[in-house]
Design an enzyme around this catalytic site. Structure first.
Site, PDB file in Angstrom:
ATOM      1  N   LEU A 270       0.854  -1.190   0.000  1.00  0.00           N
ATOM      2  CA  LEU A 270       0.000   0.000   0.000  1.00  0.00           C
ATOM      3  C   LEU A 270       0.894   1.247   0.000  1.00  0.00           C
ATOM      4  CD1 LEU A 270      -3.063   0.079  -0.108  1.00  0.00           C
ATOM      5  CD2 LEU A 270      -3.067   0.575   2.336  1.00  0.00           C
ATOM      6  N   GLY A 271       1.713   1.366  -1.031  1.00  0.00           N
ATOM      7  CA  GLY A 271       2.523   2.569  -1.194  1.00  0.00           C
ATOM      8  C   GLY A 271       1.738   3.600  -1.980  1.00  0.00           C
ATOM      9  N   ARG A 272       2.468   4.455  -2.718  1.00  0.00           N
ATOM     10  CA  ARG A 272       1.771   5.509  -3.473  1.00  0.00           C
ATOM     11  C   ARG A 272       0.775   4.916  -4.457  1.00  0.00           C
ATOM     12  NH1 ARG A 272       7.016   7.380  -3.781  1.00  0.00           N
ATOM     13  NH2 ARG A 272       7.400   9.328  -2.688  1.00  0.00           N
ATOM     14  N   ARG A 293       4.748  -5.173   4.672  1.00  0.00           N
ATOM     15  CA  ARG A 293       5.564  -5.633   5.805  1.00  0.00           C
ATOM     16  C   ARG A 293       5.095  -5.044   7.120  1.00  0.00           C
ATOM     17  NH1 ARG A 293      11.359  -4.244   4.142  1.00  0.00           N
ATOM     18  NH2 ARG A 293      10.088  -2.595   3.225  1.00  0.00           N
ATOM     19  N   ARG A 350       5.946  -6.197 -11.272  1.00  0.00           N
ATOM     20  CA  ARG A 350       6.943  -6.727 -12.183  1.00  0.00           C
ATOM     21  C   ARG A 350       6.606  -8.191 -12.434  1.00  0.00           C
ATOM     22  NH1 ARG A 350       8.233  -2.396 -13.131  1.00  0.00           N
ATOM     23  NH2 ARG A 350      10.219  -1.297 -12.957  1.00  0.00           N
ATOM     24  N   ASP A 374       0.032  -6.610 -16.909  1.00  0.00           N
ATOM     25  CA  ASP A 374       0.790  -5.583 -17.612  1.00  0.00           C
ATOM     26  C   ASP A 374       2.256  -5.989 -17.724  1.00  0.00           C
ATOM     27  OD1 ASP A 374       2.248  -2.469 -16.720  1.00  0.00           O
ATOM     28  OD2 ASP A 374       1.383  -2.916 -18.664  1.00  0.00           O
ATOM     29  N   GLU A 379       9.625 -10.414 -20.630  1.00  0.00           N
ATOM     30  CA  GLU A 379       9.107  -9.499 -21.648  1.00  0.00           C
ATOM     31  C   GLU A 379      10.089  -9.389 -22.797  1.00  0.00           C
ATOM     32  OE1 GLU A 379       8.352  -5.893 -19.490  1.00  0.00           O
ATOM     33  OE2 GLU A 379       7.082  -6.959 -18.056  1.00  0.00           O
ATOM     34  N   HIS A 397       3.893  -4.192 -21.339  1.00  0.00           N
ATOM     35  CA  HIS A 397       4.393  -3.311 -20.289  1.00  0.00           C
ATOM     36  C   HIS A 397       4.739  -1.939 -20.843  1.00  0.00           C
ATOM     37  CE1 HIS A 397       7.463  -2.676 -16.782  1.00  0.00           C
ATOM     38  NE2 HIS A 397       6.425  -1.884 -16.703  1.00  0.00           N
TER      39      HIS A 397
END
Lengths: 408, 324
Positions: A270-272, A293, A350, A374, A379, A397
């Protein structure tokens, strides 16, 4: 808002002089890193530029423009900023061509001095990530383009020692080999959020600053995550394929999908980006769960102590964390089983976040309800077994950046 | 049990639920032509006083229908749109009309946002690119653009339009709208006509009903006003947009893209659209989820039970209303 970016290098004393005693509007500032060169100390008034700018460092970091990843380097003055002298309505800085507001004009002497210092600075661009960026770098610096040299080694042989800055992207690894070829490198700027393609310890050892663009992509990636989720659950690309294939022959030809609104959305990280996704799905009355974490104070979001528990309690699972040793294959067989035959996985992190062979077999066998992807492990190669699945949305991507991002 | 005239094909569970409560005269199952079936209906032990209809099927509730089935005093449509019902004629005869009310609104709003994101981020087109192996060969796919800061013009701020607004606000969009009358309770900017709305919008969402006033409400002028970087999404009715002009505008690059769930002559879709990557095509399925299906059954039965017990209908439709 359109901001011009200025790259001031070794203009420490000049910069200090410009800032001293003026009434600067330092907001917003794009700050890469700020050190006072030793020689500037005699110009430092009671307030030093560093002290003046320090509150704005956190502002810039919150706005997510750049952040420094490496430390312990020789003192250098390296600022990316826009300075507007509000008291005299004049602008001081280097090479300033503003699109907005257009009426500010920099004092010519400052321009000339700055231009001279900058012109000869060799910057290497690894990939044509963005036409505007390329154009601006070209105007301000002596720009080298990696892809114009074949083989690439010839560029390093001819110009390696002169290159002081590199602008890169996730597709090109920054490792010891590359850094060996660039002995004068002082800063590596990645046009990306993730910097898992950069060997940070190598950079730290060599005193090379590393920057990324933590917030410019946040909204775009969050939009994409929600778009993939709705597309997967409501099978929009599948409907589009159906119509284009000429299969829509009768009115009332439909299959029932499942409602997106109200689905439990579980976010890994739950970052930006994770928060931006949470905000969006809340408008669809989706309960938000998360794992990371450390638990934070989010009264509206439910924390789960493991990814498996998160998956078991979510209908849509979104990978939104950075890639590192702890998060490699964080979505494994157990998590996929917990998400289940009605669950949908959305990966905008990723490829290596997910055990891809497991994912493919789970989707093919119906043990997982659907996916919106995505990113992929290898890739641009995408497992062909996914191509015929109605419930899987695949997009390549997005590495190159959009026009709107250029001005940050 | 009261009798109802069923003029649509029901799912098994719906059929069972109806038969638990009503005597069902199933027109479509009878295989008879409508006139013969309706002529026979009043002769049954108790004539049907309510009819369950749906848009898009062969039954049009007009003067002819109402003459043929004079016992019908209430028409419950299982769709939101009521363009298959002559509302004025029903009003004249005192026949109550109900539609599906709010049942579909959430799913249609979700679908509108999904179509919009698909067009802007080219999800469908990019999916085709990946599936035909072009990513490995031709390299990166050009990007779309984000929603944040974009001005969204919603045509019809009813049950669906207001839900679309709420969702898009969370993406950072600026919401503005046109509808017959301004709505005092909403914070969005009102435009009395669609052309002006289009001038000031980056995207248009068509979320209004189809009636005389809204036929081709998006016409050539509106499309030109929307402009070269404008995107339009239609989850109303195909005829809300002048389809010929839309195709032309897309061909000539006068607008940037479109997300279309509905068309003027379904299931016919203009072939010129098939080769366009900036268009997302869908087959009038915005309402079709398992959840809305079961909500609809409950709601339809609710309307019928309200009628038969003399209570107000759950979702009555007035003759002059623009319903969602």
């Amino acid at each position: 808002m359109r901001q011009a970016t200025l790259l001031l290098r070794s203009l420490g004393p000049k910069c200090v002089e410009l800032m001293r005693g003026r009434d600067w509007d330092l907001s917003p500032i794009l700050l890469a890193y700020l050190h006072l060169p030793a020689s500037a100390s005699k110009f430092v008034p009671p307030f030093s530029p560093f002290r003046v700018l320090r509150p704005y460092v956190s502002l810039a970091t919150r706005q997510g423009t750049v952040s420094s990843q490496a430390g312990g380097a020789p003192p250098r003055l390296f600022i990316l900023l826009r300075l507007v002298d509000m008291s005299s309505s004049s602008f001081a800085g280097t090479d300033c061509q503003f699109t907005h507001p257009p009426q500010l004009h920099p004092p010519p002497s400052v321009l000339a001095a700055a231009a001279m210092a900058m012109d000869s600075l060799s910057v290497l661009l690894l990939y044509p990530v963005n036409a505007y960026l390329e154009q601006e770098l070209d105007r301000r610096f002596s720009l080298l383009r990696l892809w114009e040299h074949s083989p690439p080694d010839s560029l390093f042989r001819a110009h390696g020692p002169a290159i002081r800055a590199v602008v890169g992207y996730p597709g090109h690894k920054v490792d010891a080999a590359l850094l060996d070829a660039l002995p004068s490198l002082e800063i590596f700027s990645s046009f990306s959020v993730g910097i898992d393609h950069v060997d940070l310890s190598e950079c730290r050892e060599r005193g090379i600053r590393v920057t990324n663009t933590p917030d410019v992509l946040t909204d775009d990636v969050a939009d994409l995550a929600v778009g993939l989720a709705i597309a997967a659950l409501r099978k929009i690309p599948q409907a589009d394929r159906y119509v284009r294939a000429g299969l829509w022959k009768a009115k009332g030809d439909y299959t029932l999908t499942t409602r997106f609104s109200g689905k439990r959305v579980g976010i890994i990280g739950l970052g930006r980006i994770g928060l931006a996704i949470a905000t969006r799905v809340e408008a669809f009355d989706c309960p938000v769960n998360y794992y990371q974490r450390t638990q934070k104070e989010y009264p509206n979001y439910t924390y789960y102590h493991s990814v498996v528990e998160l998956a078991a309690n979510s209908d849509v699972l979104v990978v939104a964390c950075p890639l590192n040793e702890q998060t490699r294959r964080i979505v494994n067989r157990e998590v996929i089983e917990a998400l289940g035959p009605k669950g949908v996985l959305i990966n905008i992190g990723r490829g290596p976040h997910v055990d891809e062979p497991e994912l493919v077999s789970a989707l093919v066998e119906g043990r997982l309800g659907g996916a919106g992807l995505d990113v992929f492990e290898d890739e641009p190669n995408v497992p062909e077994a996914l191509f015929t699945l109605d419930n899987v949305v695949l997009v390549p991507h997005a590495v190159t950046l959009k026009f709107e991002l250029k001005h940050n | 049990m009261p009798a109802i005239l069923l003029c649509r094909r029901p799912e098994a569970s719906f059929s069972a639920a109806l038969r638990e409560r009503f005597r069902v005269l199933d027109f479509l199952a009878s295989g008879e032509p409508l006139p013969a079936f309706l002529a026979a209906a009043p002769a049954a032990p108790e004539p049907p006083r309510a009819a369950v209809v749906t848009g898009g099927c062969s039954v049009r509730v007009d003067a002819w229908f109402l003459d043929a089935a004079p016992s019908i005093r209430c028409v419950v449509s299982t769709g939101a749109g009521v363009d298959h019902i002559d509302l004025a004629e029903c009003a004249r005869r005192g026949v109550a009309v109900a539609n599906s009310g709010d049942v579909y609104s959430t799913d249609v709003a979700d679908y509108a946002v999904g179509l919009l994101l698909d067009v802007l981020r080219q999800l469908s087109a990019a999916g085709r690119y990946v599936r035909r192996g072009s990513w490995a060969v031709q390299g990166d796919y050009p990007l779309g653009c984000k929603l944040g800061g974009k001005r969204v013009g919603i045509i019809g701020l009813g049950n669906i339009g207001s839900r679309v607004a709420k969702r898009l606000e969370a993406f950072g969009c600026v919401i503005q709208y046109n509808s017959r009358k301004p709505k005092d309770s909403v914070p969005y900017k009102y435009f009395p006509n669609v052309h002006d709305l289009a001038v000031e919008s980056d995207m248009l969402i068509v979320a209004c009903a189809l009636n005389k006033e809204t036929r081709h409400i998006v016409n050539k002028n509106v499309l030109e006003a929307l402009g070269k970087s404008g995107v339009i999404v239609n989850i109303g009715r195909g005829s809300n947009i002048d389809e010929e002009e839309l195709v032309l505008a897309l061909k000539e690059g006068k607008i940037a893209g479109a997300g279309l769930d509905v068309f003027e002559h379904e299931p016919k879709v203009p072939a010129e659209l098939f080769s366009m990557d900036n268009v997302v095509l869908s087959r009038h399925i915005a309402v079709f989820t398992k959840e809305s299906r079961s909500d609809l059954h409950a709601h339809t039965i609710g309307n019928l039970e309200a009628f038969f017990s003399g209570q107000p209908l759950l979702s009555p439709v007035q003759a002059d209303s623009v319903v969602q």
